[in-house]
Design a protein around this motif. Structure first.
Motif, PDB file in Angstrom:
ATOM      1  N   GLY A 266       0.856  -1.306  -0.026  1.00 19.79           N
ATOM      2  CA  GLY A 266      -0.022  -0.069   0.088  1.00 19.79           C
ATOM      3  C   GLY A 266       0.849   1.161   0.016  1.00 19.79           C
ATOM      4  O   GLY A 266       2.150   1.218  -0.020  1.00 19.79           O
ATOM      5  N   TYR A 267      -0.022   2.443   0.100  1.00 22.04           N
ATOM      6  CA  TYR A 267       0.647   3.989  -0.082  1.00 22.04           C
ATOM      7  C   TYR A 267       1.481   4.024   1.156  1.00 22.04           C
ATOM      8  O   TYR A 267       1.145   3.636   2.317  1.00 22.04           O
ATOM      9  N   GLY A 285     -13.077   0.759  -0.059  1.00 18.24           N
ATOM     10  CA  GLY A 285     -12.177   1.791   0.198  1.00 18.24           C
ATOM     11  C   GLY A 285     -12.906   2.975   0.818  1.00 18.24           C
ATOM     12  O   GLY A 285     -14.113   2.757   1.144  1.00 18.24           O
ATOM     13  N   ARG A 292     -10.848   5.664   6.474  1.00 21.53           N
ATOM     14  CA  ARG A 292      -9.430   5.623   5.936  1.00 21.53           C
ATOM     15  C   ARG A 292      -8.476   5.568   6.762  1.00 21.53           C
ATOM     16  O   ARG A 292      -7.143   5.013   6.629  1.00 21.53           O
ATOM     17  N   ARG A 312      -2.410   0.836   4.251  1.00 21.41           N
ATOM     18  CA  ARG A 312      -3.277   2.028   4.229  1.00 21.41           C
ATOM     19  C   ARG A 312      -4.414   1.723   3.357  1.00 21.41           C
ATOM     20  O   ARG A 312      -4.484   0.880   2.601  1.00 21.41           O
ATOM     21  N   SER A 314      -6.962   2.563   0.652  1.00 23.08           N
ATOM     22  CA  SER A 314      -6.945   3.290  -0.657  1.00 23.08           C
ATOM     23  C   SER A 314      -8.532   3.781  -0.924  1.00 23.08           C
ATOM     24  O   SER A 314      -9.588   3.551  -0.269  1.00 23.08           O
ATOM     25  N   MET A 315      -8.765   4.726  -1.941  1.00 15.32           N
ATOM     26  CA  MET A 315      -9.926   5.019  -2.340  1.00 15.32           C
ATOM     27  C   MET A 315     -10.947   3.965  -2.535  1.00 15.32           C
ATOM     28  O   MET A 315     -12.056   4.014  -1.950  1.00 15.32           O
TER      29      MET A 315
END
Length: 369
Positions: A266-267, A285, A292, A312, A314-315
């Motif tokens: 992930g980010y 997401g 979030r 994390r 995500s959208m």
């Protein structure tokens, strides 16, 4: 556009949970609270599921009540925030609503509307300091309403407890004493109990005697979540109180990634694999209403196992550790909360409350009926 994630709604759970509320306060009529789109479940769906089971429905605003009337709901409707102007006051009369009056401006709206409301609830501020008249003004408010011809069928009284989810909090006793000392000498019915107060045993307002007619106002418990938010050690969950989830949120696994020790997900590369494993990518997401800020470790159910969220959110995707679920495959559906995974558990992990999670998905995900 239809999202990959979806909601399954369980009408039988709503009716079961209302029955639990009735067991907590035998003989006390229930205003089933359906504000905020039925706590995210859908206003009309919730009203239909409770039709014939509840004594009345409670909403926040006149507009919600109008939708229910236009859909054919003919039972008692309580408007918790009351009318905001003279036009809404006239609507209360036309639609046969029971508004809660909580400030002087609303008394002025009643005068300007030139209508008489048969049943009115007066809200008293006993310590929450949100809505309500000072209890010392209760008799004056009653006189003004009576002089204008309101409350011919009933002039009733309510308050809201700030700390009912912590029954031992001293503010509860203070609020109940203030309410009881004022209302005891006034005619009409009374209401103090939301879901938390029902579990605390206050469905029949303490201090008013067993003969006083009272209404309860169950909300979050109807949807299967326990109202306690900050208990000291082992927080209760819906199933522990015989509550059943009225909503199950699911989404498919759309990819599976092999992981080696040192692999990140992930980010921001905030999670690192300590051993060989697999990451399942779930099509859910924050655009779908998932929090979030949910940290790694937040539970997600895959099959009959709870898997930790990793990395994390995500959208429109999140990742879970599938190391303990060898048979998980692309296309399997993961449960984000609901049957098999109480929403309270997810909310605690994300540092929030079940109310927020349930209402966040309203109007975002398609119900599966």
């Amino acid at each position: 556009m239809k999202r990959a994630a979806s909601i399954q709604l369980h009408p039988e759970a709503l009716r079961h949970n209302l029955a639990v509320a009735r067991r907590l306060a035998p003989g006390v009529p229930m205003w089933s609270v359906v504000k905020a789109e039925g706590y995210g479940h859908g206003l009309l769906w919730t009203a239909e599921a409770l039709a014939g089971a509840t004594d009345g429905l409670a909403v926040s605003q006149v507009g919600e009540a109008r939708v229910l009337r236009e859909a054919g709901f003919g039972g008692p409707l309580l408007v918790l925030q009351g009318p905001r102007d003279a036009a809404e006051t006239r609507a209360c009369h036309e639609l046969g609503l029971e508004p809660a009056i909580h400030e002087v401006a609303q008394l002025d709206h009643l005068d300007a509307a030139s209508v008489r409301l048969p049943s009115v609830w007066v809200k008293l501020n006993t310590g929450m300091n949100r809505l309500g008249f000072d209890p010392l003004d209760a008799e004056a408010v009653a006189r003004r309403l009576g002089a204008a011809g309101h409350g011919g069928v009933g002039l009733h009284w309510m308050t809201h407890l700030a700390c009912a989810d912590e029954p031992e909090h001293p503010l509860n006793a203070h609020q109940l004493e203030r309410f009881g000392s004022v209302v005891a000498s006034l005619p009409g019915q009374a209401s103090v109990a939301n879901s938390a107060a029902l579990f605390a045993g206050w469905g029949r307002a303490p201090g008013l005697g067993s003969a006083r007619a009272c209404w309860a106002r169950p909300g979050i418990m109807l949807y299967g979540a326990h109202p306690a938010s900050v208990p000291p050690e082992a927080p209760p969950e819906g199933p522990q109180a015989d509550l059943r989830p009225a909503m199950t949120v699911q989404a498919p696994i759309i990819a599976i990634q092999p992981l080696e020790p040192g692999s990140t997900v992930g980010y921001g590369a905030t999670w690192t694999a300590a051993a060989p494993g697999r990451a399942g990518i779930v099509a859910m997401g924050y655009a779908d209403g998932y929090p979030r800020h949910a940290p790694s470790g937040t539970p997600v159910r895959v099959g009959d196992r709870l898997c930790p969220l990793i990395g994390r959110v995500s959208m429109d995707m999140l990742a879970v550790d599938l190391s303990g679920v060898a048979d998980a495959r692309v296309g399997d559906r993961a449960t984000l909360w609901g049957e098999g995974l109480p929403v309270e558990r997810v909310a605690r992990a994300a540092g929030t409350i079940s109310y927020e999670l349930l209402t966040r998905v309203a109007d975002r995900l398609q119900p599966v009926r």
